[in-house]
Design an enzyme around this catalytic site. Structure first.
Site, PDB file in Angstrom:
ATOM      1  N   THR A 189      -6.357   0.691 -20.693  1.00  0.00           N
ATOM      2  CA  THR A 189      -6.043  -0.660 -20.252  1.00  0.00           C
ATOM      3  C   THR A 189      -4.748  -1.046 -20.951  1.00  0.00           C
ATOM      4  O   THR A 189      -4.312  -0.385 -21.892  1.00  0.00           O
ATOM      5  CB  THR A 189      -7.160  -1.660 -20.630  1.00  0.00           C
ATOM      6  OG1 THR A 189      -7.456  -1.503 -22.006  1.00  0.00           O
ATOM      7  CG2 THR A 189      -8.397  -1.464 -19.810  1.00  0.00           C
TER       8      THR A 189
ATOM      9  N   GLU B 197       0.841  -1.206   0.000  1.00  0.00           N
ATOM     10  CA  GLU B 197       0.000   0.000   0.000  1.00  0.00           C
ATOM     11  C   GLU B 197       0.871   1.248   0.000  1.00  0.00           C
ATOM     12  O   GLU B 197       1.839   1.335   0.774  1.00  0.00           O
ATOM     13  CB  GLU B 197      -0.905   0.049   1.234  1.00  0.00           C
ATOM     14  CG  GLU B 197      -2.195  -0.702   1.059  1.00  0.00           C
ATOM     15  CD  GLU B 197      -2.238  -1.916   1.939  1.00  0.00           C
ATOM     16  OE1 GLU B 197      -1.162  -2.496   2.183  1.00  0.00           O
ATOM     17  OE2 GLU B 197      -3.356  -2.276   2.372  1.00  0.00           O
TER      18      GLU B 197
ATOM     19  N   LYS C  92      -5.241  -4.703 -24.384  1.00  0.00           N
ATOM     20  CA  LYS C  92      -5.903  -4.792 -25.699  1.00  0.00           C
ATOM     21  C   LYS C  92      -4.819  -4.718 -26.777  1.00  0.00           C
ATOM     22  O   LYS C  92      -3.966  -5.589 -26.843  1.00  0.00           O
ATOM     23  CB  LYS C  92      -6.972  -3.718 -25.805  1.00  0.00           C
ATOM     24  CG  LYS C  92      -8.076  -3.882 -24.744  1.00  0.00           C
ATOM     25  CD  LYS C  92      -9.200  -2.915 -24.899  1.00  0.00           C
ATOM     26  CE  LYS C  92     -10.357  -3.198 -23.963  1.00  0.00           C
ATOM     27  NZ  LYS C  92     -10.219  -2.597 -22.639  1.00  0.00           N
TER      28      LYS C  92
HETATM   29  N1  DSN Z   1     -14.678  -5.266 -22.422  1.00  0.00           N
HETATM   30  C1  DSN Z   1     -13.957  -4.247 -23.138  1.00  0.00           C
HETATM   31  C2  DSN Z   1     -14.223  -4.310 -24.592  1.00  0.00           C
HETATM   32  O1  DSN Z   1     -14.447  -5.403 -25.066  1.00  0.00           O
HETATM   33  O2  DSN Z   1     -14.163  -3.309 -25.271  1.00  0.00           O
HETATM   34  C3  DSN Z   1     -14.224  -2.900 -22.601  1.00  0.00           C
HETATM   35  O3  DSN Z   1     -14.257  -2.931 -21.230  1.00  0.00           O
END
Ligand code: DSN
Length: 390
Positions: free
Chosen positions: A222, A48, A225
């Site tokens: 994120t 933390e 991706k």
């Molecule tokens: N689940 C993601 C997407 O497929 O775009 C977004 O959170």
């Protein structure tokens, strides 16, 4: 592994991932190094706080890991430490966006985000998300005819509604975003500009898509991706007298989270280094070429491509075509039976319900990681067409 039940399931999932054609626009395949960091002893440590300011002892290694992730995040997107702050502790995209609002939007204040049914994300203020319960969404969308963002309308709404924050960056929007126009709307209304670049982060890193950093106050993303890292998120904030970064850090911890997942942060650092290699530029550009080929081929076969094409990794296909084709759920189910994994998706101004909408969303990041090129996309388009016309 001694746990035979889980071992079998892990093996089954590995096999499944190898067997299918993965066109889920938000997924990817990480490297062995990323997996190794995720499975490391760092998972045993509580930390933390932030580097140099922890609440538990024994964090000399963890501090170095987290500082390296921070350094690499700034470097990858060409940012100077004096100008940008980055928090690498958000567990994933939704908590990252929530942390920004907790830090910067007064309770009950307005979040201006694209409607979910037009390509926005739940955490851009949709009513079923906490972001729509504790704040009020001011929705915006695309032009009905062109299916691309209507920046004039967006600016008009912003000027009228005076939201605390405008959120750009989407989950089902295939075209290039004009970040400058979003900045103008923010300036006209006195709003902060946050760009959620989750979908396009890998393309931005690989210089295959414009960078939002010149125009945004805050950028969230994120890591898993197009950026091809572990499930995690980064929150960038401009460093100036508004102290956005300091407020966001406090919202992440102690506001919303406890101990950061340092194994995940180490894996983020690995992925960020991988994305800074010259090969990643080629990868990002190939993702786009593949998406364009897939969209063009499906279009030639008579499927309606939303907005007429794509400038990214993502394609939205109207499979329903006002009853002449198949619904999004039917399309997704049929494709899955034949080993092609996609997700059903609403199209702008959809007249069908969200559980069985008019379209499917396709993305090329995962298959590009597996070495697929334009010729493979042509074959995939042929298979999709044949399956949907059966
Ligand atoms: N689940 C993601 C997407 O497929 O775009 C977004 O959170």
């Amino acid at each position: 592994m001694k746990d035979i039940q889980i071992k079998k399931l892990l093996e089954a999932e590995k096999k499944r991932q190898k067997k299918v054609i993965n066109l889920i626009a938000s997924e990817n395949y990480v490297s062995k190094d990323v997996l190794e960091a995720l499975g490391s002893e760092l998972t045993n440590k509580y930390a933390e706080g932030y580097p140099g300011k922890r609440y538990y002892g024994g964090n000399e290694v963890v501090d170095k890991v987290e500082s390296l992730a921070i350094e690499r995040a700034l470097k990858l997107f060409g940012l100077k430490e004096e100008e940008w702050h980055v928090n690498v502790q958000a567990l994933s995209g939704s908590p990252a966006n929530l942390a920004v609002y907790v830090a910067l939007v007064p309770q009950g204040g307005k979040i201006m985000g694209m409607s979910l049914d037009q390509g926005g994300h739940l955490t851009h203020g949709h009513k079923v998300s906490a972001t729509g319960k504790f704040w009020t969404q001011v929705p915006y969308g695309v032009n009905k005819l062109t299916e691309v963002l209507d920046y004039d309308e967006l600016k008009e709404i912003a000027t009228r509604e005076k939201p605390a924050i405008i959120v750009g960056g989407y989950t089902a929007y295939p075209r290039e975003i004009d970040f400058k126009k979003l900045r103008e709307a923010a300036d006209a209304s006195g709003a902060l500009l946050m760009i959620d670049m989750s979908h396009i982060a890998g393309l931005v890193a690989g210089k295959a898509y414009p960078s939002p950093f010149e125009y945004a106050d805050i950028v969230t993303t994120t890591v898993h991706k197009t950026l091809r890292g572990p499930r995690s998120a980064l929150i960038f904030a401009k460093n100036d007298t508004r102290e956005l970064g300091k407020k966001i850090d406090r919202a992440v911890f102690p506001g919303l989270q406890g101990g950061p997942h340092e194994n995940q942060i180490a894996a983020v650092a690995v992925a960020l280094k991988e994305a800074s290699a010259p090969a990643f530029k080629k990868y990002a550009s190939q993702i786009k070429k593949n998406a364009k080929t897939l969209a063009d081929e499906l279009d030639k076969k008579g499927w309606r491509i939303i907005s007429g094409g794509t400038d990214s990794h993502l394609i939205l296909v109207d499979t329903w075509m006002e009853g002449k084709g198949v619904s999004g759920k039917d399309a997704s189910d049929r494709l899955e039976k034949e080993g092609i994994i996609v997700n059903k998706n609403a199209i702008p101004f959809d007249t069908r319900p969200p559980a069985d909408p008019s379209g499917i969303r396709l993305g090329t990041a995962a298959e590009t990681t597996r070495g697929k090129k334009e010729k493979d996309m042509k074959k995939i388009a042929e298979r999709i067409d044949a399956i949907l016309r059966k």
